[in-house]
Design a protein around this motif. Structure first.
Motif, PDB file in Angstrom:
ATOM      1  N   ALA A  50      43.478  26.320  26.265  1.00 15.98           N
ATOM      2  CA  ALA A  50      44.445  25.244  26.470  1.00 15.98           C
ATOM      3  C   ALA A  50      45.734  25.542  25.715  1.00 15.98           C
ATOM      4  CB  ALA A  50      43.857  23.910  26.002  1.00 15.98           C
ATOM      5  N   SER A  51      45.625  26.237  24.568  1.00 18.05           N
ATOM      6  CA  SER A  51      46.788  26.617  23.785  1.00 18.05           C
ATOM      7  C   SER A  51      46.417  27.836  22.959  1.00 18.05           C
ATOM      8  CB  SER A  51      47.243  25.479  22.875  1.00 18.05           C
ATOM      9  OG  SER A  51      48.277  25.908  22.007  1.00 18.05           O
ATOM     10  N   THR A  52      47.323  28.782  22.863  1.00 25.00           N
ATOM     11  CA  THR A  52      47.068  29.984  22.066  1.00 25.00           C
ATOM     12  C   THR A  52      47.933  30.062  20.835  1.00 25.00           C
ATOM     13  OG1 THR A  52      48.661  31.205  23.420  1.00 25.00           O
ATOM     14  CG2 THR A  52      46.333  31.317  24.075  1.00 25.00           C
ATOM     15  N   MET A  53      48.790  29.080  20.614  1.00 23.32           N
ATOM     16  CA  MET A  53      49.680  29.003  19.457  1.00 23.32           C
ATOM     17  C   MET A  53      50.404  30.331  19.271  1.00 23.32           C
ATOM     18  SD  MET A  53      48.884  27.364  15.708  1.00 23.32           S
ATOM     19  CE  MET A  53      48.120  28.799  14.997  1.00 23.32           C
ATOM     20  N   ASN A  54      50.142  31.093  18.192  1.00 22.64           N
ATOM     21  CA  ASN A  54      50.874  32.335  17.914  1.00 22.64           C
ATOM     22  C   ASN A  54      49.972  33.556  18.082  1.00 22.64           C
ATOM     23  OD1 ASN A  54      49.289  31.674  15.792  1.00 22.64           O
ATOM     24  ND2 ASN A  54      50.702  32.360  14.203  1.00 22.64           N
ATOM     25  N   LEU A  55      49.057  33.522  19.041  1.00 25.70           N
ATOM     26  CA  LEU A  55      48.179  34.665  19.268  1.00 25.70           C
ATOM     27  C   LEU A  55      48.994  35.826  19.844  1.00 25.70           C
ATOM     28  CD1 LEU A  55      45.175  35.676  19.296  1.00 25.70           C
ATOM     29  CD2 LEU A  55      45.116  34.939  21.700  1.00 25.70           C
ATOM     30  N   PRO A  56      49.054  36.969  19.171  1.00 24.64           N
ATOM     31  CA  PRO A  56      49.856  38.086  19.681  1.00 24.64           C
ATOM     32  C   PRO A  56      49.015  39.017  20.544  1.00 24.64           C
ATOM     33  CG  PRO A  56      49.142  38.581  17.469  1.00 24.64           C
ATOM     34  CD  PRO A  56      48.551  37.241  17.805  1.00 24.64           C
ATOM     35  N   THR A  57      49.691  39.841  21.323  1.00 24.52           N
ATOM     36  CA  THR A  57      48.989  40.910  22.016  1.00 24.52           C
ATOM     37  C   THR A  57      48.539  41.946  20.992  1.00 24.52           C
ATOM     38  OG1 THR A  57      51.081  42.070  22.372  1.00 24.52           O
ATOM     39  CG2 THR A  57      50.313  40.583  24.126  1.00 24.52           C
ATOM     40  N   GLY A  58      47.399  42.526  21.241  1.00 22.83           N
ATOM     41  CA  GLY A  58      46.817  43.450  20.277  1.00 22.83           C
ATOM     42  C   GLY A  58      45.935  42.772  19.255  1.00 22.83           C
ATOM     43  N   ALA A  59      45.794  41.436  19.331  1.00 20.53           N
ATOM     44  CA  ALA A  59      44.923  40.737  18.389  1.00 20.53           C
ATOM     45  C   ALA A  59      43.475  41.149  18.616  1.00 20.53           C
ATOM     46  CB  ALA A  59      45.076  39.223  18.547  1.00 20.53           C
ATOM     47  N   ASP A  60      42.704  41.092  17.561  1.00 19.46           N
ATOM     48  CA  ASP A  60      41.312  41.524  17.629  1.00 19.46           C
ATOM     49  C   ASP A  60      40.463  40.512  18.382  1.00 19.46           C
ATOM     50  OD1 ASP A  60      41.977  43.730  16.179  1.00 19.46           O
ATOM     51  OD2 ASP A  60      41.421  42.839  14.245  1.00 19.46           O
ATOM     52  N   VAL A  61      39.437  41.030  19.046  1.00 26.86           N
ATOM     53  CA  VAL A  61      38.382  40.211  19.634  1.00 26.86           C
ATOM     54  C   VAL A  61      37.114  40.549  18.868  1.00 26.86           C
ATOM     55  CG1 VAL A  61      37.073  39.644  21.696  1.00 26.86           C
ATOM     56  CG2 VAL A  61      39.507  40.182  21.879  1.00 26.86           C
ATOM     57  N   MET A  62      36.565  39.581  18.142  1.00 21.79           N
ATOM     58  CA  MET A  62      35.433  39.796  17.242  1.00 21.79           C
ATOM     59  C   MET A  62      34.185  39.130  17.795  1.00 21.79           C
ATOM     60  SD  MET A  62      36.997  41.429  14.783  1.00 21.79           S
ATOM     61  CE  MET A  62      35.776  41.396  13.470  1.00 21.79           C
ATOM     62  N   MET A  63      33.042  39.774  17.605  1.00 21.00           N
ATOM     63  CA  MET A  63      31.743  39.203  17.967  1.00 21.00           C
ATOM     64  C   MET A  63      30.700  39.755  17.014  1.00 21.00           C
ATOM     65  SD  MET A  63      29.715  39.030  21.626  1.00 21.00           S
ATOM     66  CE  MET A  63      29.263  40.762  21.637  1.00 21.00           C
ATOM     67  N   ASP A  64      29.928  38.861  16.415  1.00 20.74           N
ATOM     68  CA  ASP A  64      28.889  39.237  15.444  1.00 20.74           C
ATOM     69  C   ASP A  64      29.477  40.019  14.270  1.00 20.74           C
ATOM     70  OD1 ASP A  64      27.010  38.045  17.076  1.00 20.74           O
ATOM     71  OD2 ASP A  64      26.547  39.905  18.137  1.00 20.74           O
ATOM     72  N   GLY A  65      30.738  39.684  13.893  1.00 23.95           N
ATOM     73  CA  GLY A  65      31.372  40.334  12.769  1.00 23.95           C
ATOM     74  C   GLY A  65      31.943  41.701  13.059  1.00 23.95           C
ATOM     75  N   LEU A  66      31.914  42.137  14.308  1.00 23.38           N
ATOM     76  CA  LEU A  66      32.428  43.455  14.687  1.00 23.38           C
ATOM     77  C   LEU A  66      33.601  43.308  15.636  1.00 23.38           C
ATOM     78  CD1 LEU A  66      29.037  45.306  15.305  1.00 23.38           C
ATOM     79  CD2 LEU A  66      30.422  45.331  13.221  1.00 23.38           C
ATOM     80  N   ARG A  67      34.521  44.256  15.571  1.00 23.85           N
ATOM     81  CA  ARG A  67      35.659  44.280  16.489  1.00 23.85           C
ATOM     82  C   ARG A  67      35.204  44.923  17.801  1.00 23.85           C
ATOM     83  NH1 ARG A  67      40.060  48.064  17.305  1.00 23.85           N
ATOM     84  NH2 ARG A  67      41.956  46.984  18.005  1.00 23.85           N
ATOM     85  N   VAL A  68      35.136  44.119  18.864  1.00 20.33           N
ATOM     86  CA  VAL A  68      34.617  44.599  20.148  1.00 20.33           C
ATOM     87  C   VAL A  68      35.711  44.690  21.204  1.00 20.33           C
ATOM     88  CG1 VAL A  68      32.317  43.684  19.690  1.00 20.33           C
ATOM     89  CG2 VAL A  68      34.002  42.243  20.851  1.00 20.33           C
ATOM     90  N   GLY A  69      36.939  44.293  20.861  1.00 23.06           N
ATOM     91  CA  GLY A  69      37.999  44.350  21.858  1.00 23.06           C
ATOM     92  C   GLY A  69      39.316  43.939  21.271  1.00 23.06           C
ATOM     93  N   GLU A  70      40.326  43.877  22.148  1.00 29.49           N
ATOM     94  CA  GLU A  70      41.646  43.460  21.728  1.00 29.49           C
ATOM     95  C   GLU A  70      42.340  42.750  22.878  1.00 29.49           C
ATOM     96  OE1 GLU A  70      43.793  46.910  20.647  1.00 29.49           O
ATOM     97  OE2 GLU A  70      43.980  47.685  22.683  1.00 29.49           O
ATOM     98  N   VAL A  71      43.316  41.922  22.517  1.00 27.52           N
ATOM     99  CA  VAL A  71      44.087  41.169  23.499  1.00 27.52           C
ATOM    100  C   VAL A  71      45.148  42.099  24.093  1.00 27.52           C
ATOM    101  CG1 VAL A  71      45.632  39.217  23.851  1.00 27.52           C
ATOM    102  CG2 VAL A  71      43.684  38.990  22.303  1.00 27.52           C
ATOM    103  N   GLN A  72      45.186  42.122  25.426  1.00 32.72           N
ATOM    104  CA  GLN A  72      46.157  42.979  26.109  1.00 32.72           C
ATOM    105  C   GLN A  72      47.346  42.196  26.657  1.00 32.72           C
ATOM    106  OE1 GLN A  72      44.077  45.349  29.060  1.00 32.72           O
ATOM    107  NE2 GLN A  72      43.882  47.045  27.591  1.00 32.72           N
ATOM    108  N   LYS A  73      47.087  41.016  27.181  1.00 36.89           N
ATOM    109  CA  LYS A  73      48.182  40.287  27.827  1.00 36.89           C
ATOM    110  C   LYS A  73      47.885  38.797  27.809  1.00 36.89           C
ATOM    111  CE  LYS A  73      48.573  40.519  32.288  1.00 36.89           C
ATOM    112  NZ  LYS A  73      48.825  40.974  33.683  1.00 36.89           N
ATOM    113  N   LEU A  74      48.934  37.981  27.678  1.00 35.12           N
ATOM    114  CA  LEU A  74      48.843  36.535  27.756  1.00 35.12           C
ATOM    115  C   LEU A  74      49.716  36.071  28.903  1.00 35.12           C
ATOM    116  CD1 LEU A  74      48.687  37.327  24.508  1.00 35.12           C
ATOM    117  CD2 LEU A  74      48.604  34.847  24.267  1.00 35.12           C
ATOM    118  N   THR A  75      49.137  35.235  29.771  1.00 36.16           N
ATOM    119  CA  THR A  75      49.851  34.754  30.940  1.00 36.16           C
ATOM    120  C   THR A  75      49.718  33.244  31.002  1.00 36.16           C
ATOM    121  OG1 THR A  75      49.326  36.804  32.103  1.00 36.16           O
ATOM    122  CG2 THR A  75      50.101  34.949  33.424  1.00 36.16           C
TER     123      THR A  75
END
Length: 333
Positions: A50-75
């Protein structure tokens, strides 16, 4: 020739500066290389917030304490923000996952956390899958966070916490009392640890009792067998029948024994009197013993009469005259 060379050098320098300025104006933060490495080959997931506030591209995607991905694009879409996340190959994201935008500290980096149940047995999101808005949580606005923090600081909450701690410290026992209590508890625990042999003996007794009952299981089964139950039932019926025959006789004796009521009342009164005599017997015995020892026995040993006074009918005392008369007769000295 020298003038022409100097002009060509100046022209080349100005051209290079202009090209550099033009190129620099077209480079944005997203075009700069990331300090952290990418996630390599993988697949795409769409996360709707609903809102991403100041989420930048390249931000980490974490699951179970591990970095499993990154943000590529916001639309920006109608009613939500679509976030394209690149997930590392081999990562299985549960279908019921919940995406949350988090920030470890107030000024820390923003990232996306994928939360799921502790035990997951599938299904999992396929490549190109979507996590809808109802399964995502947007961060609160920074202004709201600052307002809550300001209310917490200025609203007296800290003072209330301090007052509560002061009250707790006031009702808590003194340190020496706590130390004494701890020493007593430690002594009790040591005694309990030293008496484990008694506990073992008690448990062994319970075990032996259970083994004895188990060994007599056949006898107990016989006692509660259908034939035995029939025997006990017949015995109970017989006893009840005999008692029912005796009860009318007891009732007739009770009704015909009303004449005994006065006698029983007299016996009760007699018992009360006897109890009163029995209670007063020690005092009466002491008085009787004193009378026999101080009065009767001395008189029996030396019978005499001690005349202390003689009064006439008019009330005159004649002791002096009688004493003189008895002295003249030689009865007294």
């Amino acid at each position: 020739m020298k003038t022409t060379g100097w002009k060509n050098g100046a022209l080349a320098t100005m051209l290079g500066c202009g090209l550099l300025a033009t190129t620099a104006c077209s480079v944005g933060p997203d075009d700069l290389p990331s300090v952290r490495g990418g996630v390599g080959a993988g697949y795409q997931l769409e996360l709707q917030f609903a809102s991403t506030m100041n989420l930048p591209t390249g931000a980490d995607v974490m699951m179970d304490g591990l970095r499993v991905g990154e943000v590529q694009k916001l639309t920006a879409a109608e009613g939500f923000v679509s976030v394209d996340a690149h997930i590392k190959d081999g990562t299985e994201v549960p279908a019921g996952v919940r995406a949350v935008i988090r920030q470890n500290t107030l000024l820390g980096d923003t990232y996306i956390a994928l939360d799921h149940e502790p035990v997951v047995r599938g299904p999992y999101l396929p490549a190109g899958g979507t996590v809808s808005v109802d399964h995502t949580s947007s961060p609160p606005q920074l202004e709201d966070t600052m307002a809550v923090l300001a209310y917490f600081v200025n609203g007296g909450s800290i003072q209330k916490i301090e007052d509560a701690m002061t009250g707790i410290n006031a009702v808590m026992p003194q340190p020496r009392d706590v130390q004494r209590l701890a020493s007593v508890v430690a002594g009790d625990m040591r005694d309990l640890a030293g008496d484990t042999g008694e506990i073992d003996r008690m448990l062994a007794g319970f075990s032996d009792t259970g083994a004895a009952i188990d060994a007599k299981g056949q006898t107990l089964a016989t006692l509660f067998a259908p034939r035995t139950e029939h025997y006990w039932r017949r015995t109970a019926v017989s006893i009840v029948s005999y008692i029912s025959q005796i009860l009318p006789s007891v009732g007739s004796v009770y009704e015909g024994g009303l004449w005994m009521v006065p006698m029983l009342n007299s016996l009760a009164d007699t018992g009360g009197v006897a109890r009163d005599i029995w209670d007063r017997a020690p005092a009466d015995t002491a008085k009787l013993s004193d009378f026999l020892r101080t009065t009767l026995l001395p008189f029996a040993r030396n019978p005499s009469v001690d005349i202390r006074s003689i009064d006439t009918a008019g009330g005159d005392h004649l002791v002096a005259d009688v004493e003189n008369l008895l002295r003249m007769l030689g009865a007294v000295k």
